[in-house]
Design an enzyme around this catalytic site. Structure first.
Site, PDB file in Angstrom:
ATOM      1  N   GLU A 193       0.828  -1.211   0.000  1.00 19.92           N
ATOM      2  CA  GLU A 193       0.000   0.000   0.000  1.00 19.92           C
ATOM      3  C   GLU A 193       0.864   1.263   0.000  1.00 19.92           C
ATOM      4  OE1 GLU A 193      -3.058   0.354  -0.568  1.00 19.92           O
ATOM      5  OE2 GLU A 193      -3.695  -1.710  -0.437  1.00 19.92           O
TER       6      GLU A 193
ATOM      7  N   TYR B  29      -6.532   6.297   4.692  1.00 15.84           N
ATOM      8  CA  TYR B  29      -6.655   5.308   3.611  1.00 15.84           C
ATOM      9  C   TYR B  29      -5.844   4.048   3.930  1.00 15.84           C
ATOM     10  CZ  TYR B  29      -5.418   2.636  -0.375  1.00 15.84           C
ATOM     11  OH  TYR B  29      -5.184   1.552  -1.178  1.00 15.84           O
TER      12      TYR B  29
ATOM     13  N   ASP C  72      -9.662   5.940  -2.232  1.00 17.76           N
ATOM     14  CA  ASP C  72      -8.485   6.516  -2.891  1.00 17.76           C
ATOM     15  C   ASP C  72      -8.990   7.162  -4.187  1.00 17.76           C
ATOM     16  OD1 ASP C  72      -8.989   4.442  -4.626  1.00 17.76           O
ATOM     17  OD2 ASP C  72      -6.932   3.687  -4.680  1.00 17.76           O
TER      18      ASP C  72
END
Ligand code: SF4
Length: 318
Positions: free
Chosen positions: A39, A122, A140
């Site tokens: 990520e 996020y 996102d």
């Protein structure tokens, strides 16, 4: 969307994801360290560029404890080529906290994850849902675009998070979040969305017509010149200031002024919103710069900027 429509949305999206999802290396595991690493790497970097770096980074630092124990220079060297080096520094700082204060285990729960350096809303939601099955939605850029098109509304801020959470499949939150991002990345793309092959076309308010997309920031142009100085198997490099806003502490070639001769070669490079035309000159001594001669065999382990790596590869020095 009514409740039955939300159910159909979840079922259709997940069925599509189960059949068509891209086979990406980080999807093979729900290990929170691997989810976290992917990520962070995927923020501001394309999937294709991340794959090789992800594998190599895991080879060097296979677990959070290994990363925590590493020297910063080694972490930055492994990050070289991905850009936005602040991400690597935060990753390293968070790994140290996880190793020191949590016994090498990720603190469970989105809220606890957000206490760690470099983990925002996020990323915390992505790790919590993918690695720990916590029912929290992610938003996102891809998810935002899908939500705006599906709803036909210009949602912003908290409205986006609320819309994402209302659609979330609480039984498979990690897969649902990845499916939304995948849909935005490969079908509901910024330009020319593939509505004909979209699994949720029946439930979409716009079908691509009012494509509410963020306009890309205008790109600036700049020309920049570097000197490639070599002697006895060594290359002269300079270190960026530790407080530079971009790539602090990383190594690069000395910058020089343009001159009238023909450069060794020219290449193009983009950093954030600037497109650089990079001209590389051979053996022009830089003025007022103190560099360091680095042996060629050590370059692979040196924290080079992405551009320095590109230049040295093109010059066949690396
Ligand atoms: Fe995006 Fe088109 Fe699917 Fe709507 S129908 S979500 S606009 S790809």
């Amino acid at each position: 969307m009514t409740r039955p429509q939300q159910n159909r949305f979840r079922t259709s999206l997940l069925a599509w994801y189960d059949r068509h999802r891209r086979d990406l290396p980080w999807r093979a595991s729900r290990n929170p360290y691997r989810v976290w690493l992917s990520e962070i790497m995927l923020q501001q970097t394309r999937v294709a560029a991340v794959i090789a770096h992800y594998r190599e980074f895991l080879r060097r630092f296979p677990a959070v404890e290994k990363l925590a124990a590493a020297r910063e220079a080694s972490v930055l060297a492994a990050w070289s080529g991905l850009g936005y080096y602040r991400r690597a520094r935060m990753l390293h700082a968070a790994a140290k906290i996880i190793a020191r204060e949590h016994g090498g285990k990720f603190p469970p729960g989105e809220k606890a994850l957000r206490e760690l350096p470099g983990i925002g809303r996020y990323t915390a939601a992505a790790i919590a849902s993918i690695a720990f099955d916590e029912p929290v939605a992610v938003v996102d850029g891809n998810v935002e675009r899908v939500l705006q098109r599906v709803s036909g509304k210009r949602l912003a801020g908290e409205e986006l998070w609320a819309a994402a959470n209302s659609l979330l499949d609480v039984k498979r939150p990690g897969d649902f979040n990845q499916a939304m991002m995948e849909l935005g990345a490969v079908v509901c793309t910024p330009r020319a969305p593939g509505c004909l092959v979209c699994p949720v076309v029946e439930l979409c308010a716009t079908r691509g017509e009012s494509a509410a997309t963020n306009k890309a920031a205008p790109q600036k142009k700049r020309e920049i010149h570097y000197s490639l100085l070599q002697r006895d198997g060594e290359v002269l490099l300079v270190r960026r200031a530790r407080d530079a806003s971009l790539m602090p502490g990383m190594w690069e070639l000395p910058e020089v002024k343009a001159n009238g001769a023909t450069p060794l070669f020219t290449l193009r490079h983009s950093i954030t919103v600037t497109n650089y035309t990079v001209r590389v000159w051979r053996n022009i001594a830089p003025s007022g710069i103190t560099g360091k001669w680095i042996p060629r065999e050590r370059l692979g382990r040196t924290a080079l900027t992405g551009l320095a790596r590109k230049i040295l590869k093109k010059a066949e020095v690396l």
